[in-house]
Design an enzyme around this catalytic site. Structure first.
Site, PDB file in Angstrom:
ATOM      1  N   ASP A   1      41.909  65.934  37.216  1.00  0.00           N
ATOM      2  CA  ASP A   1      41.169  65.259  36.085  1.00  0.00           C
ATOM      3  C   ASP A   1      42.063  64.326  35.530  1.00  0.00           C
ATOM      4  O   ASP A   1      42.264  63.230  35.761  1.00  0.00           O
ATOM      5  CB  ASP A   1      40.499  66.559  35.268  1.00  0.00           C
ATOM      6  CG  ASP A   1      39.532  65.842  34.329  1.00  0.00           C
ATOM      7  OD1 ASP A   1      39.596  65.035  33.607  1.00  0.00           O
ATOM      8  OD2 ASP A   1      38.542  66.539  34.238  1.00  0.00           O
TER       9      ASP A   1
ATOM     10  N   LYS B   1      39.165  63.028  40.254  1.00  0.00           N
ATOM     11  CA  LYS B   1      38.248  62.258  39.290  1.00  0.00           C
ATOM     12  C   LYS B   1      39.161  61.074  38.901  1.00  0.00           C
ATOM     13  O   LYS B   1      39.765  60.912  38.047  1.00  0.00           O
ATOM     14  CB  LYS B   1      37.805  62.682  38.186  1.00  0.00           C
ATOM     15  CG  LYS B   1      36.829  64.252  38.333  1.00  0.00           C
ATOM     16  CD  LYS B   1      36.387  64.741  36.895  1.00  0.00           C
ATOM     17  CE  LYS B   1      35.855  66.046  36.829  1.00  0.00           C
ATOM     18  NZ  LYS B   1      35.649  66.594  35.575  1.00  0.00           N
TER      19      LYS B   1
ATOM     20  N   ASP C   1      34.773  76.222  38.577  1.00  0.00           N
ATOM     21  CA  ASP C   1      33.802  77.003  37.928  1.00  0.00           C
ATOM     22  C   ASP C   1      33.588  76.065  36.516  1.00  0.00           C
ATOM     23  O   ASP C   1      34.396  75.331  36.203  1.00  0.00           O
ATOM     24  CB  ASP C   1      34.779  78.313  37.548  1.00  0.00           C
ATOM     25  CG  ASP C   1      35.899  78.004  36.612  1.00  0.00           C
ATOM     26  OD1 ASP C   1      36.742  77.618  37.032  1.00  0.00           O
ATOM     27  OD2 ASP C   1      35.803  78.678  35.432  1.00  0.00           O
TER      28      ASP C   1
END
Ligand code: IMP
Ligand code: MG
Length: 189
Positions: free
Chosen positions: A109, A137, A165
């Protein structure tokens, strides 16, 4: 036996990557790694708990080289947005000095996790160190990191499934799906 429900969680948005697509990509990553490490007899996969578990167990079956594995457990200090402060909750056991290490995570991320752990592992003097992430990402990176083996680039969605999750839910899904964050909030309240 009846089919399991397609969406066992209320907050699933849409399926972004199917089990078949994951399998195909994992196979080709395994092939690539097998080829790149054909001269290595000291290969170790270093997985970051807990998100990379499903990925690493599938991937290792597709790497046709001798290898071992170990794990580290790490977390960001605060909230859902990465803070840049990475805490080591549990360190790996293997002495990686002179080993060819592949650091494996579920998703990149901001990049802080990989950036920090990569630096820490380099201090431990492996023979080589590469990074493998199932998902990336790209638009969210805040630090420059090189990903040597990337499964899929995805847009800025919060995703669950195949090990990933949201508050420990969704890891068991066989696909990668986006989370409908509005629905998720309403389920909570
Ligand atoms: P980074 O340090 O900001 O690159 O964050 C990476 C870590 O944040 C990953 O190892 C995941 O545990 C978690 N993470 C980031 N985005 C997602 C997501 O969309 N779903 C699930 N976990 C995520
Ligand atoms: Mg993680």
């Amino acid at each position: 036996m009846s089919e399991p429900p397609k969406f066992p969680y209320e907050f699933i948005g849409e399926i972004l990557i199917t089990p078949e697509e994951i399998e195909k990509r994992v196979n080709s990553l395994g092939e690539q790694i097998t080829n790149d490490y054909r001269d290595s007899n000291k290969l170790i996969l270093m997985g970051l708990l807990r998100g990379s578990v499903m990925f690493i167990t599938d991937l290792m079956r597709k790497i046709h080289r001798p290898l071992t594995m170990d794990f580290m457990s790490v977390s960001s200090y605060t909230g859902s947005e990465s803070s840049g402060f990475i805490r080591i909750d549990s360190d790996h056991k293997t002495n990686i000095r002179d080993w060819d290490v592949i650091l494996i995570d579920d998703i990149v991320d901001s990049g802080y996790t990989i950036y920090t752990i990569r630096k820490l592992l380099l201090d431990r003097q492996p023979r080589s160190l590469k990074v493998c992430a199932l998902l990336d990402k790209v638009s969210k990176h805040k630090v420059e990191i090189g990903i040597d083996y990337c499964g899929f680039e995805i847009p800025d969605y919060f995703v669950v499934g195949y090990g990933l999750d949201i508050d420990e839910k969704g890891r068991n899904l066989p696909y990668i799906a986006s989370v409908d964050l509005e629905k998720y909030q309403s389920v909570l309240t």
